[in-house]
Design an enzyme around this catalytic site. Sequence first.
Site, PDB file in Angstrom:
ATOM      1  N   ASP A 194      -1.916 -12.782  -1.458  1.00  0.00           N
ATOM      2  CA  ASP A 194      -2.782 -11.656  -1.854  1.00  0.00           C
ATOM      3  C   ASP A 194      -3.199 -10.857  -0.615  1.00  0.00           C
ATOM      4  O   ASP A 194      -4.357 -10.422  -0.503  1.00  0.00           O
ATOM      5  CB  ASP A 194      -3.996 -12.121  -2.655  1.00  0.00           C
ATOM      6  CG  ASP A 194      -4.729 -10.958  -3.338  1.00  0.00           C
ATOM      7  OD1 ASP A 194      -4.186  -9.827  -3.362  1.00  0.00           O
ATOM      8  OD2 ASP A 194      -5.851 -11.175  -3.830  1.00  0.00           O
ATOM      9  N   HIS A 199      -7.042  -3.310   4.425  1.00  0.00           N
ATOM     10  CA  HIS A 199      -7.890  -2.133   4.248  1.00  0.00           C
ATOM     11  C   HIS A 199      -8.162  -1.505   5.605  1.00  0.00           C
ATOM     12  O   HIS A 199      -8.093  -2.187   6.640  1.00  0.00           O
ATOM     13  CB  HIS A 199      -9.226  -2.504   3.601  1.00  0.00           C
ATOM     14  CG  HIS A 199      -9.113  -2.883   2.163  1.00  0.00           C
ATOM     15  ND1 HIS A 199      -8.763  -1.972   1.179  1.00  0.00           N
ATOM     16  CD2 HIS A 199      -9.286  -4.066   1.530  1.00  0.00           C
ATOM     17  CE1 HIS A 199      -8.738  -2.591   0.003  1.00  0.00           C
ATOM     18  NE2 HIS A 199      -9.043  -3.868   0.190  1.00  0.00           N
ATOM     19  N   HIS A 211      -4.432 -10.678 -13.190  1.00  0.00           N
ATOM     20  CA  HIS A 211      -5.645 -10.813 -12.383  1.00  0.00           C
ATOM     21  C   HIS A 211      -6.753 -11.097 -13.393  1.00  0.00           C
ATOM     22  O   HIS A 211      -7.246 -10.184 -14.040  1.00  0.00           O
ATOM     23  CB  HIS A 211      -5.865  -9.495 -11.622  1.00  0.00           C
ATOM     24  CG  HIS A 211      -7.213  -9.316 -10.992  1.00  0.00           C
ATOM     25  ND1 HIS A 211      -7.356  -9.055  -9.652  1.00  0.00           N
ATOM     26  CD2 HIS A 211      -8.460  -9.314 -11.506  1.00  0.00           C
ATOM     27  CE1 HIS A 211      -8.638  -8.906  -9.368  1.00  0.00           C
ATOM     28  NE2 HIS A 211      -9.331  -9.054 -10.475  1.00  0.00           N
ATOM     29  N   ASN A 220      -0.145  -1.601  -7.293  1.00  0.00           N
ATOM     30  CA  ASN A 220      -1.327  -0.714  -7.280  1.00  0.00           C
ATOM     31  C   ASN A 220      -1.273   0.276  -6.109  1.00  0.00           C
ATOM     32  O   ASN A 220      -2.158   0.338  -5.272  1.00  0.00           O
ATOM     33  CB  ASN A 220      -2.633  -1.513  -7.293  1.00  0.00           C
ATOM     34  CG  ASN A 220      -2.783  -2.451  -6.107  1.00  0.00           C
ATOM     35  OD1 ASN A 220      -1.807  -2.816  -5.471  1.00  0.00           O
ATOM     36  ND2 ASN A 220      -4.011  -2.840  -5.816  1.00  0.00           N
ATOM     37  N   ARG A 277       0.787  -1.255   0.000  1.00  0.00           N
ATOM     38  CA  ARG A 277       0.000   0.000   0.000  1.00  0.00           C
ATOM     39  C   ARG A 277       0.811   1.293   0.000  1.00  0.00           C
ATOM     40  O   ARG A 277       0.214   2.364  -0.094  1.00  0.00           O
ATOM     41  CB  ARG A 277      -0.970   0.046   1.195  1.00  0.00           C
ATOM     42  CG  ARG A 277      -1.924  -1.136   1.311  1.00  0.00           C
ATOM     43  CD  ARG A 277      -2.800  -1.292   0.109  1.00  0.00           C
ATOM     44  NE  ARG A 277      -3.910  -2.227   0.359  1.00  0.00           N
ATOM     45  CZ  ARG A 277      -4.601  -2.804  -0.615  1.00  0.00           C
ATOM     46  NH1 ARG A 277      -4.314  -2.561  -1.890  1.00  0.00           N
ATOM     47  NH2 ARG A 277      -5.592  -3.632  -0.328  1.00  0.00           N
ATOM     48  N   ASP A 311      -2.397  -5.978 -11.117  1.00  0.00           N
ATOM     49  CA  ASP A 311      -3.301  -6.631 -10.171  1.00  0.00           C
ATOM     50  C   ASP A 311      -4.244  -5.647  -9.477  1.00  0.00           C
ATOM     51  O   ASP A 311      -3.873  -4.542  -9.112  1.00  0.00           O
ATOM     52  CB  ASP A 311      -2.534  -7.411  -9.114  1.00  0.00           C
ATOM     53  CG  ASP A 311      -3.491  -8.220  -8.254  1.00  0.00           C
ATOM     54  OD1 ASP A 311      -4.270  -8.984  -8.823  1.00  0.00           O
ATOM     55  OD2 ASP A 311      -3.488  -8.045  -7.028  1.00  0.00           O
TER      56      ASP A 311
HETATM   57 ZN   LIG Z   1      -5.925  -9.499  -7.943  1.00  0.00          ZN
END
Ligand SMILES: [Zn+2]
Length: 450
Positions: free
Chosen positions: A325, A329, A184, A99, A69, A157
């Site tokens: 994965d 959050h 993905h 990401n 993150r 992803d």
């Molecule tokens: Zn993914």
Amino acid sequence: MSEGETIIIKGGRVVDPGQDLDMTADVVLADGVVKGIYGRRRTRESGTVIDATGLVVSPGFIDLHCHLREPGFEYKETIASGTLAAARGGFTAVCAMPNTNPVMDSRAVVDFVLERALSEGFVRVMAIGAVTRGSLGKQLSEMGELAQAGVVGFSDDGHPVSDDNMMRQALSYSTSLGLPIINHCEALDLSDGGDMNEGWVSNRLGLKGIPNSAEEAMVARDILLAETTGGRLHIAHASTAGTVEMVRRAKERGLSVTCEATPHHLTLGHEAVLGDRGDGGQFSPLTLAAYETNAKVAPPLRSQEDVDALVRGLADGTVDFIATDHAPHATIEKVSTFSEAANGISVLETALGSLMALVHEGKLPLPVLIERLTAAPANFLGVGLGSLKTGGPADVTIFDPDAEWVVDSTEFVSKGKNTPLDGATLKGRVVATIVGGAVRYDARESGSAG
Ligand SMILES: [Zn+2]
């Protein structure tokens, strides 16, 4: 403990599939490397002793797929908190997905992540570069520049590479760069904004379902494109029986196609969305705990038939390795209606405990589980990790295969408390994690580890 110190891990069951080893032995670490493994004749080395009687001593786990993150979403996780969670989960090396904000699509962002990992990280960090600029799917990223910056693969992803020709080009470039494209796989027209697996649970809860074909249609396309281009395709977080079957056939045909599965897709079904885990793993039909947003993940948790196919695929090697994965959050992103909730589970700290259920239930031999967490991802990455060979990096995970503990997400060191396993009893717990000869986690020192 510093990396120069000598550590003797005494009397544990040393399981190192990378050198076909499974025996009671002492493992000696010095100067950041493995100095030797001593079987019947115990070592006479002196140094810090870790008593591993009754414990398993394994090469450090390697996670090809996690979301740290940072930069951009430090309220969800940072490189420091994410790698500390990794150490607690027994992982000595993790690969960070791109990401972030900005997206890891340039050398500058890759440099930032790798430098920050060196200064603040608790375990080794490798970077995965974006396939397309901004992961927007419109234009390929500067893949050559990213390769020079040291990325270990490419992925958008969180998003699929939807454009057929873009995927074809990416796979073509991957051949010359010698790096995998990690997709993905989700045909967005088929998932169509769905909330969870399409099946009896989605019907019962009135949630919009995502069919298996949403994944499988793109897996089929990608395998065709891998064949056309000779490119190196890796399928992220496989979730369906159909995906496993297609990967099996692609491998039989000699294509460069691999896939991973997550601890949650290997152990949880869509019933997890019904919530209520307080009874030792059986989900009640329908209670106030239903619409469990912590069980919302992409791809969604599937049917038992899919779970079983993934486990069989993992056992026979069709599923190459396990990747978490890990998708932390903020709590606020899960306290919402099911449709509005963010996708993802905080996995690093529960991974081993979840996966050990497969061993305890007789579905997977322990050495195979360890191989899928160590040697297999190391081979995939082509890095000299994942084994306790003499002279290799002193990355070691020590765990108690039989220790029972109750998951309490408030004790996670990850900022992400989003797990559907809160309150569940798991059997199997990490005791210590050593990276490059330095102890990065020791349950016997930390008060909250009991
Ligand atoms: Zn993914």
